[in-house]
Design a protein around this motif. Structure first.
Motif, PDB file in Angstrom:
ATOM      1  N   THR A 115       0.848  -1.187   0.000  1.00 43.56           N
ATOM      2  CA  THR A 115       0.000   0.000   0.000  1.00 43.56           C
ATOM      3  C   THR A 115       0.888   1.244   0.000  1.00 43.56           C
ATOM      4  O   THR A 115       2.115   1.157   0.138  1.00 43.56           O
ATOM      5  N   ARG A 116       0.276   2.398  -0.128  1.00 43.32           N
ATOM      6  CA  ARG A 116       0.997   3.667  -0.064  1.00 43.32           C
ATOM      7  C   ARG A 116       1.342   3.965   1.396  1.00 43.32           C
ATOM      8  O   ARG A 116       0.464   3.980   2.257  1.00 43.32           O
ATOM      9  N   ASP A 137      -4.121   2.340   1.062  1.00 41.51           N
ATOM     10  CA  ASP A 137      -3.241   3.459   0.729  1.00 41.51           C
ATOM     11  C   ASP A 137      -3.511   4.668   1.617  1.00 41.51           C
ATOM     12  O   ASP A 137      -4.669   5.095   1.769  1.00 41.51           O
ATOM     13  N   SER A 139      -3.772   8.383   1.938  1.00 40.77           N
ATOM     14  CA  SER A 139      -4.022   9.419   0.929  1.00 40.77           C
ATOM     15  C   SER A 139      -3.562  10.795   1.373  1.00 40.77           C
ATOM     16  O   SER A 139      -3.287  11.669   0.540  1.00 40.77           O
ATOM     17  N   ALA A 154      -7.059   7.248   5.084  1.00 43.09           N
ATOM     18  CA  ALA A 154      -6.989   6.083   4.202  1.00 43.09           C
ATOM     19  C   ALA A 154      -8.377   5.482   4.065  1.00 43.09           C
ATOM     20  O   ALA A 154      -9.176   5.500   5.020  1.00 43.09           O
ATOM     21  N   SER A 155      -8.661   4.952   2.886  1.00 40.31           N
ATOM     22  CA  SER A 155      -9.958   4.302   2.673  1.00 40.31           C
ATOM     23  C   SER A 155     -10.092   3.070   3.556  1.00 40.31           C
ATOM     24  O   SER A 155      -9.098   2.381   3.843  1.00 40.31           O
ATOM     25  N   VAL A 182     -13.392   7.135   3.656  1.00 40.43           N
ATOM     26  CA  VAL A 182     -12.014   7.465   4.017  1.00 40.43           C
ATOM     27  C   VAL A 182     -11.992   7.709   5.518  1.00 40.43           C
ATOM     28  O   VAL A 182     -12.753   8.529   6.043  1.00 40.43           O
ATOM     29  N   GLN A 206     -12.088  14.055   3.910  1.00 42.97           N
ATOM     30  CA  GLN A 206     -11.441  14.514   2.681  1.00 42.97           C
ATOM     31  C   GLN A 206     -10.125  15.243   2.915  1.00 42.97           C
ATOM     32  O   GLN A 206      -9.271  15.300   2.030  1.00 42.97           O
TER      33      GLN A 206
END
Length: 688
Positions: A115-116, A137, A139, A154-155, A182, A206
Motif C-alpha cells: 500500500t501507499r 493506501d 491518501s 486512508a480508505s 475514508v 477529505q
C-alpha cells in the motif's frame, strides 16, 4: 496496412527529419511538449534554508512502460542548486517537513510495499524509513506540532472475505452503495510496536489539519465517498485526537484549504459563497470551536486559492484576479489588507511559509512551466530556485498577450491570445479557439501549453490561438462566475464567438479558417461550435465533452453539482431547457468536420455522451466525423502514450481542415514519431 518493420523505419525518418525542422524554426515540437517537466508542490523548511519540491517527470514514450508521469522529491537551497532525494520510477506525494527541520515526510508506494506508505528521509544523509503504514493506501497526513504523532487518511480496507469472493469471480459492483469511507487514523511516529488507532467518525474524511495547539484536528468530511458528496456536501469538522467532536461549521457549499492560526485559536478555510456558487474562493475564518464564519474579503473580484497564517492575527493568501494571481494578507478581523506580490509576473498556484517568514511559492509564466520560488522575509521580489526544463532557453516561443473585448450585450470579456510565431506582413492567419472546462475555471496568463492544447507548437505552424475567459469563468468574483447559471452554453459561448469576431475585426484572423477545441465543458463548447455555431467553425475537436444535458445528469457522477451550481433545475422540471442546450438537438445544422475523443472509463462525462454525439452527426451525414476512444482513461488522459496520441490527432485534424486540403478525413492510423531515446534504465538514480 504497412508492414511493422517498414512502419518503424518511417517513425525514425519522421523523428530525424520532420521534427528538427520545426524545432529549428522555433516553437515546440509535440515531443518536447510530451517531455516537459513541472514543479507541482513546494514546502519550505522551518528555518527557511531549504525548499523541498515535487517534480512531475513524464515517462519516455517508447522507452518506458506506458503510464502517468512520475513524481519525484527534490530539495533546493535558498540560494539555488537542487538535488534529488527520491527519484526515478516513484510517485511521491504530500511532502511535509518534520518540526525539527532535519527530515522530510512523504507518501509513496515503493518497491515491496503493498500500500501507499508514509516515509521519513533525513536531509543531511540517510535512507528513507517507513514511519506509518495501513492496510490501504494513505491518501493524506498531518503531523502533530511536536512531530510525535501523525493523523492519517486512508480508505476503509477491503475485507478478507470480500477479497476471497473476488478471487472466486464475484466482482460485481453495487452502484453508489458499495463505497468505502475514508477513515481517520492516529499513529505514533517512530514507534514500530504501536499500532495506528482508527478514530470513529461519521462520514468520509477529505482533508486533515492538526492544530498547532496540539489539542484538536480540523477535518473536511463528506456524508459519503461519492464524487457529488465530496464536491458540494463536504463540511468542516473539528475533533479531538481521540475523535470527540469539538466543533462544526455549516459552510455554505464547496470548501477547501484548511489552515490553523499559530496559536490554534482560529481556523481559516476557503469556501463557496453559497450553495449556487460554483467554486470555493471566499476566505472564511472561524474560532477554534467552529460555529459562525467571517468572510475576510467580502466583494473580492477574484477567487482565493490558498491560505497560510503569518502570525496569530494575520493571514496570507493567493487570489486569482483576472488572468493574474496576487499574494496578499489580511487581518483576522478583516482589516489591514495589503498586497505582498501584485497581480503581475508569475501566476502562483500555491505557497508555504517558514517560521522566519520566508515563503516558498509555485508559479509559472508564459515563458516556462511551474517552478519553485522563494520570497525571502523582508524582500519584495521572489527568486526562482528551479529550472526544470533548461532546454527551453533554446526554444523561440510565440508572443502571449491579454486581450479584452465587449460581448454583444456589452459585458467586458478577457482572454489570452497566442500570436503565430511568424506572420507574413498583415496576412490573416488561421485560428484555433481553445475553450476551458468547468465552466468554473479560467485561463491565467501563465504557461498554458500541454498535450491537449499544444499552443506553442501550433503557433510555430502559423496559427493564432485564442483562449477566452467567457462569463461563468472564475477569477473575477462570484457575480461574474454566476452569469451563466441556469443558462449553460447560450451567452457563455456567444462570448467565445464574439471574441473570434474581435480578432477578425482587428485584421488578424481569417474568418473561414477557425477551429475550436476543448475538454469537458470546453468539449461542450466544441460540440456547440460544431452544431449551433457550425457556420463559424471549419473544424472542431471535442474532448470528453457534453452532448446531451439531460442524460449527463442521470448518468454522470455529479448530478447535484449539475443542479445546484450549473442548471438550477432537474431535467423533468424544464425539459425544454435541457433539450435546447444539448448539441445533439442541433446536429442537423452541423457542417463542421468533427473529431471526438474520450476516455472509456470517464465517470464525470460518461463516454456515452461521445457515442451519442458521434451517432447523431453520422446519421445527419452533412460533415465528416470521427470518434477515438482511450481504454482505461478517465476524464482526461493520464498515460503518456494516450496524451501523445491525442496531441497528434488534434493537430492532424486542424491542419487537414484549416490549412490543408480538407474533404474526407485524414487517415485514422498515425505514424508515431516516438521520442524515446536511450532505453537504459536510469530511473534508480538519486537518494532513496
Amino acid at each position: 496496412m504497412r508492414h511493422p518493420i517498414v512502419r518503424a523505419v518511417g517513425l525514425l525518418l519522421l523523428l530525424a527529419l520532420a521534427l528538427p525542422a520545426l524545432a529549428a524554426n522555433g516553437g515546440l515540437t509535440l515531443e518536447q511538449i510530451a517531455k516537459t517537466r513541472a514543479v507541482t508542490g513546494a514546502s519550505v523548511s522551518p528555518d527557511g534554508s531549504q525548499v523541498a519540491y515535487v517534480l512531475s517527470v513524464p515517462r519516455e514514450i517508447g522507452a518506458e512502460d506506458d503510464g502517468p508521469a512520475w513524481a519525484e522529491l527534490h530539495v533546493a537551497g535558498r540560494e539555488g542548486g537542487s538535488r534529488g532525494f527520491v527519484t526515478g520510477k516513484v510517485n511521491v506525494g504530500g511532502v511535509e517537513w518534520l518540526p525539527d527541520g532535519r527530515s522530510l515526510a512523504y507518501l509513496a508506494k515503493r518497491q515491496g510495499d503493498e500500500t501507499r506508505v508514509l516515509y521519513r528521509i533525513p536531509v543531511d544523509g540517510g535512507e528513507s524509513v517507513a514511519i506509518a503504514k495501513l492496510k490501504s493506501d494513505i491518501s493524506a497526513f498531518s503531523l502533530s506540532p511536536d512531530g510525535r504523532r501523525v493523523a492519517l487518511l486512508a480508505s476503509e480496507p477491503e475485507s478478507d472475505e470480500r477479497k476471497a469472493l473476488k478471487k472466486k469471480g464475484f466482482s460485481q459492483k453495487v452502484y453508489e452503495e458499495d463505497w468505502r469511507p475514508v477513515q481517520l487514523w492516529i499513529a505514533e511516529v517512530g514507534n514500530d510496536k504501536a499500532q495506528p488507532q482508527r478514530i470513529e467518525l461519521e462520514g468520509s474524511v477529505q482533508a486533515v489539519q492538526w492544530s498547532p495547539a496540539g489539542d484538536r484536528i480540523g477535518l473536511l468530511v463528506a456524508n459519503r465517498q461519492l464524487t457529488d458528496d465530496t464536491l458540494v456536501f463536504t463540511r468542516v469538522r473539528i475533533v479531538s485526537p481521540e475523535g470527540r467532536v469539538l466543533g462544526k461549521v455549516d459552510n455554505p457549499g464547496k470548501v477547501g484549504g484548511l489552515s490553523w492560526s499559530p496559536d490554534g485559536a482560529h481556523l481559516a478555510f476557503i469556501s463557496a459563497e453559497d450553495e449556487h456558487d460554483a467554486q470555493q474562493g471566499r476566505l472564511f475564518v472561524v474560532g477554534r470551536d467552529g460555529g459562525a464564519w467571517r468572510d475576510l474579503l467580502p466583494g473580492l473580484e477574484g477567487h482565493v486559492i490558498d491560505v497560510e497564517w503569518r502570525d496569530a492575527a494575520t493571514l496570507q493568501f493567493i487570489s486569482y484576479e483576472g488572468v493574474q494571481a496576487r499574494l496578499g494578507e489580511v487581518g483576522v478581523d478583516g482589516g489591514g489588507q495589503r498586497t505582498l506580490l501584485p497581480a503581475q509576473g508569475p501566476v502562483w498556484t500555491g505557497f508555504n511559509r517558514a517560521n522566519n517568514g520566508d515563503i516558498a511559492l509555485v508559479g509559472s509564466t508564459p515563458a516556462h512551466p511551474s517552478e519553485a520560488f522563494l520570497l525571502a522575509a523582508g524582500e519584495t521580489a521572489p527568486r526562482k530556485l528551479t529550472d526544470s526544463n533548461p532546454w527551453l532557453k533554446d526554444v523561440r516561443l510565440a508572443k502571449q498577450e491579454v486581450i479584452r473585448y465587449k460581448a454583444r450585450d456589452g459585458l467586458e470579456i478577457e482572454g489570452l491570445l497566442v500570436h503565430p510565431l511568424e506572420r507574413r506582413g498583415n496576412a490573416r492567419v488561421p485560428l484555433i479557439v481553445v475553450v476551458h472546462g468547468g465552466p468554473e475555471s479560467h485561463y491565467p496568463n501563465a504557461w498554458l501549453t500541454g498535450y491537449s492544447q499544444p499552443l506553442h507548437h501550433a503557433a510555430a505552424k502559423g496559427y493564432a490561438l485564442f483562449l477566452p475567459n467567457y462569463r461563468s469563468s472564475t477569477g473575477r468574483g462570484v457575480e461574474f462566475s454566476k452569469k451563466g447559471f441556469g443558462r449553460p452554453g447560450m451567452e457563455e459561448f456567444d462570448d467565445v464567438v464574439d471574441g473570434v469576431d474581435h480578432l477578425v475585426d482587428i485584421g488578424l484572423v481569417d474568418r473561414d479558417k477557425v477551429g475550436i477545441t476543448g475538454g469537458s465543458y470546453g468539449g461542450y463548447a466544441s460540440a456547440w461550435g460544431a452544431t449551433w455555431y457550425s457556420e463559424r467553425f471549419a473544424a472542431s475537436v471535442m474532448f470528453v465533452g457534453i452532448a446531451d444535458q439531460a442524460s449527463l445528469v442521470t448518468t454522470g457522477d455529479i448530478p447535484w453539482e449539475q443542479k445546484l451550481v450549473h442548471m438550477g433545475k432537474w431535467p423533468w422540471e424544464d425539459p425544454e431547457l435541457f433539450r435546447q442546450t444539448s448539441p445533439i438537438t442541433h446536429a442537423g445544422k452541423s457542417k463542421t468536420p468533427t473529431l471526438i475523443l474520450h476516455g472509456e472509463a470517464d465517470p464525470r462525462v460518461p463516454v456515452m455522451q461521445s457515442y451519442m454525439f458521434y451517432r447523431y452527426l453520422k446519421l445527419a451525414g452533412q460533415a465528416p466525423v470521427r470518434l477515438v476512444l482511450y481504454p482505461g482513461e478517465g476524464h482526461g488522459n493520464a498515460r503518456a502514450a494516450s496524451r501523445y496520441d491525442y496531441s497528434l490527432r488534434l493537430m492532424q485534424w486542424m491542419d487537414h481542415y484549416l490549412t490543408g486540403k480538407g474533404g474526407e478525413p485524414p487517415a485514422h492510423e498515425l505514424d508515431y514519431a516516438l521520442p524515446g531515446g536511450d532505453k537504459d534504465d536510469k530511473a534508480g538514480a538519486g537518494k532513496s
